[in-house]
Design a protein around this motif. Sequence first.
Motif, PDB file in Angstrom:
ATOM      1  N   THR A   1      85.215 -31.640  -8.585  1.00  0.00           N
ATOM      2  CA  THR A   1      85.121 -30.462  -9.432  1.00  0.00           C
ATOM      3  C   THR A   1      86.211 -30.490 -10.505  1.00  0.00           C
ATOM      4  OG1 THR A   1      86.456 -29.172  -7.890  1.00  0.00           O
ATOM      5  CG2 THR A   1      84.072 -28.994  -7.687  1.00  0.00           C
ATOM      6  N   GLY A   2      85.810 -30.021 -11.680  1.00  0.00           N
ATOM      7  CA  GLY A   2      86.722 -29.947 -12.816  1.00  0.00           C
ATOM      8  C   GLY A   2      86.958 -28.500 -13.208  1.00  0.00           C
ATOM      9  N   PRO A   3      87.109 -28.247 -14.508  1.00  0.00           N
ATOM     10  CA  PRO A   3      87.432 -26.895 -14.971  1.00  0.00           C
ATOM     11  C   PRO A   3      86.358 -25.868 -14.627  1.00  0.00           C
ATOM     12  CG  PRO A   3      87.850 -28.492 -16.691  1.00  0.00           C
ATOM     13  CD  PRO A   3      87.138 -29.223 -15.602  1.00  0.00           C
ATOM     14  N   TYR A   4      86.815 -24.644 -14.395  1.00  0.00           N
ATOM     15  CA  TYR A   4      85.891 -23.555 -14.071  1.00  0.00           C
ATOM     16  C   TYR A   4      85.397 -22.919 -15.376  1.00  0.00           C
ATOM     17  CZ  TYR A   4      84.082 -19.238 -12.036  1.00  0.00           C
ATOM     18  OH  TYR A   4      83.277 -18.206 -11.641  1.00  0.00           O
ATOM     19  N   GLY A   5      84.079 -22.807 -15.496  1.00  0.00           N
ATOM     20  CA  GLY A   5      83.504 -22.093 -16.624  1.00  0.00           C
ATOM     21  C   GLY A   5      83.423 -22.859 -17.931  1.00  0.00           C
ATOM     22  N   ALA A   6      83.774 -24.139 -17.921  1.00  0.00           N
ATOM     23  CA  ALA A   6      83.755 -24.915 -19.163  1.00  0.00           C
ATOM     24  C   ALA A   6      82.330 -25.183 -19.631  1.00  0.00           C
ATOM     25  CB  ALA A   6      84.507 -26.216 -18.964  1.00  0.00           C
ATOM     26  N   HIS A   7      82.109 -25.099 -20.941  1.00  0.00           N
ATOM     27  CA  HIS A   7      80.776 -25.339 -21.493  1.00  0.00           C
ATOM     28  C   HIS A   7      80.498 -26.819 -21.716  1.00  0.00           C
ATOM     29  CE1 HIS A   7      80.070 -21.012 -23.182  1.00  0.00           C
ATOM     30  NE2 HIS A   7      80.432 -21.029 -21.912  1.00  0.00           N
ATOM     31  N   GLY A   8      81.540 -27.615 -21.830  1.00  0.00           N
ATOM     32  CA  GLY A   8      81.378 -29.051 -21.966  1.00  0.00           C
ATOM     33  C   GLY A   8      81.958 -29.753 -20.766  1.00  0.00           C
ATOM     34  N   CYS A   9      81.866 -31.079 -20.737  1.00  0.00           N
ATOM     35  CA  CYS A   9      82.490 -31.823 -19.648  1.00  0.00           C
ATOM     36  C   CYS A   9      82.818 -33.232 -20.103  1.00  0.00           C
ATOM     37  CB  CYS A   9      81.601 -31.849 -18.399  1.00  0.00           C
ATOM     38  SG  CYS A   9      80.076 -32.803 -18.534  1.00  0.00           S
ATOM     39  N   SER A  10      83.765 -33.811 -19.390  1.00  0.00           N
ATOM     40  CA  SER A  10      84.228 -35.158 -19.664  1.00  0.00           C
ATOM     41  C   SER A  10      84.183 -35.953 -18.380  1.00  0.00           C
ATOM     42  CB  SER A  10      85.663 -35.106 -20.184  1.00  0.00           C
ATOM     43  OG  SER A  10      86.295 -36.349 -20.073  1.00  0.00           O
ATOM     44  N   THR A  11      84.051 -37.262 -18.499  1.00  0.00           N
ATOM     45  CA  THR A  11      84.063 -38.117 -17.311  1.00  0.00           C
ATOM     46  C   THR A  11      85.441 -38.735 -17.079  1.00  0.00           C
ATOM     47  OG1 THR A  11      83.195 -39.937 -18.640  1.00  0.00           O
ATOM     48  CG2 THR A  11      81.600 -38.631 -17.387  1.00  0.00           C
ATOM     49  N   LEU A  12      86.468 -38.163 -17.675  1.00  0.00           N
ATOM     50  CA  LEU A  12      87.830 -38.636 -17.427  1.00  0.00           C
ATOM     51  C   LEU A  12      88.316 -38.123 -16.080  1.00  0.00           C
ATOM     52  CD1 LEU A  12      89.395 -38.040 -20.966  1.00  0.00           C
ATOM     53  CD2 LEU A  12      88.597 -40.194 -19.970  1.00  0.00           C
ATOM     54  N   THR A  13      88.794 -39.011 -15.231  1.00  0.00           N
ATOM     55  CA  THR A  13      89.165 -38.634 -13.872  1.00  0.00           C
ATOM     56  C   THR A  13      90.296 -37.606 -13.848  1.00  0.00           C
ATOM     57  OG1 THR A  13      90.641 -40.540 -13.744  1.00  0.00           O
ATOM     58  CG2 THR A  13      88.422 -40.816 -12.877  1.00  0.00           C
ATOM     59  N   ASP A  14      91.178 -37.631 -14.849  1.00  0.00           N
ATOM     60  CA  ASP A  14      92.338 -36.730 -14.861  1.00  0.00           C
ATOM     61  C   ASP A  14      91.942 -35.263 -14.972  1.00  0.00           C
ATOM     62  OD1 ASP A  14      94.672 -38.886 -16.675  1.00  0.00           O
ATOM     63  OD2 ASP A  14      93.950 -38.876 -14.610  1.00  0.00           O
ATOM     64  N   GLU A  15      90.713 -34.999 -15.382  1.00  0.00           N
ATOM     65  CA  GLU A  15      90.284 -33.615 -15.577  1.00  0.00           C
ATOM     66  C   GLU A  15      89.669 -33.017 -14.315  1.00  0.00           C
ATOM     67  OE1 GLU A  15      88.125 -32.873 -19.109  1.00  0.00           O
ATOM     68  OE2 GLU A  15      89.445 -34.079 -20.364  1.00  0.00           O
ATOM     69  N   TYR A  16      89.691 -33.769 -13.213  1.00  0.00           N
ATOM     70  CA  TYR A  16      89.092 -33.319 -11.962  1.00  0.00           C
ATOM     71  C   TYR A  16      90.161 -33.265 -10.879  1.00  0.00           C
ATOM     72  CZ  TYR A  16      84.766 -34.027 -14.407  1.00  0.00           C
ATOM     73  OH  TYR A  16      83.751 -33.943 -15.331  1.00  0.00           O
ATOM     74  N   ASP A  17      90.110 -32.205 -10.065  1.00  0.00           N
ATOM     75  CA  ASP A  17      91.218 -32.029  -9.138  1.00  0.00           C
ATOM     76  C   ASP A  17      90.819 -31.813  -7.696  1.00  0.00           C
ATOM     77  OD1 ASP A  17      91.840 -28.684 -10.525  1.00  0.00           O
ATOM     78  OD2 ASP A  17      90.158 -29.500  -9.392  1.00  0.00           O
ATOM     79  N   PHE A  18      89.529 -31.775  -7.389  1.00  0.00           N
ATOM     80  CA  PHE A  18      89.113 -31.595  -6.002  1.00  0.00           C
ATOM     81  C   PHE A  18      87.985 -32.577  -5.732  1.00  0.00           C
ATOM     82  CE2 PHE A  18      89.127 -29.610  -2.048  1.00  0.00           C
ATOM     83  CZ  PHE A  18      87.844 -29.264  -1.653  1.00  0.00           C
ATOM     84  N   TRP A  19      88.195 -33.462  -4.745  1.00  0.00           N
ATOM     85  CA  TRP A  19      87.331 -34.616  -4.560  1.00  0.00           C
ATOM     86  C   TRP A  19      86.705 -34.639  -3.173  1.00  0.00           C
ATOM     87  CZ3 TRP A  19      86.777 -38.486  -8.359  1.00  0.00           C
ATOM     88  CH2 TRP A  19      87.582 -38.309  -9.493  1.00  0.00           C
ATOM     89  N   GLY A  20      85.525 -35.222  -3.117  1.00  0.00           N
ATOM     90  CA  GLY A  20      84.903 -35.517  -1.840  1.00  0.00           C
ATOM     91  C   GLY A  20      85.403 -36.841  -1.300  1.00  0.00           C
TER      92      GLY A  20
END
Length: 125
Positions: free
Chosen positions: A97-116
Amino acid sequence: QVQLVESGGDLVQPGGSLRLSCVASGFSLDLFVVGWFRQAPGKEREGVSCISAINYRNDADSVKGRFTISRDNAKNTVSLQMNSLKPEDTAVYYCATGPYGAHGCSTLTDEYDFWGQGTQVTVSS
């Protein structure tokens, strides 16, 4: 318990298809950016696809036209449909999961903070 659980990984022949699922428990995925990533042995983790809070999608060039990310809010799930699989798609696949409520998204790993924990995909004849 708050967690993301991936499933659907398997051994498949080149040209085959798989559908990966990422199910959240303990929280709702609805308005989170969710991304799929993969890591092959000896390589860095790389972004594959992401979907934003308003279902904007972004795919890595290597999977465009073959992989499709989607979300099912009723099932609290984000899926990755993978078609025309190639041996180079072999990797452990993770959702995050990345930012909450964002209208866009990126596939950069640094923007994600909770992982399976990941699911193994092997493409081989």
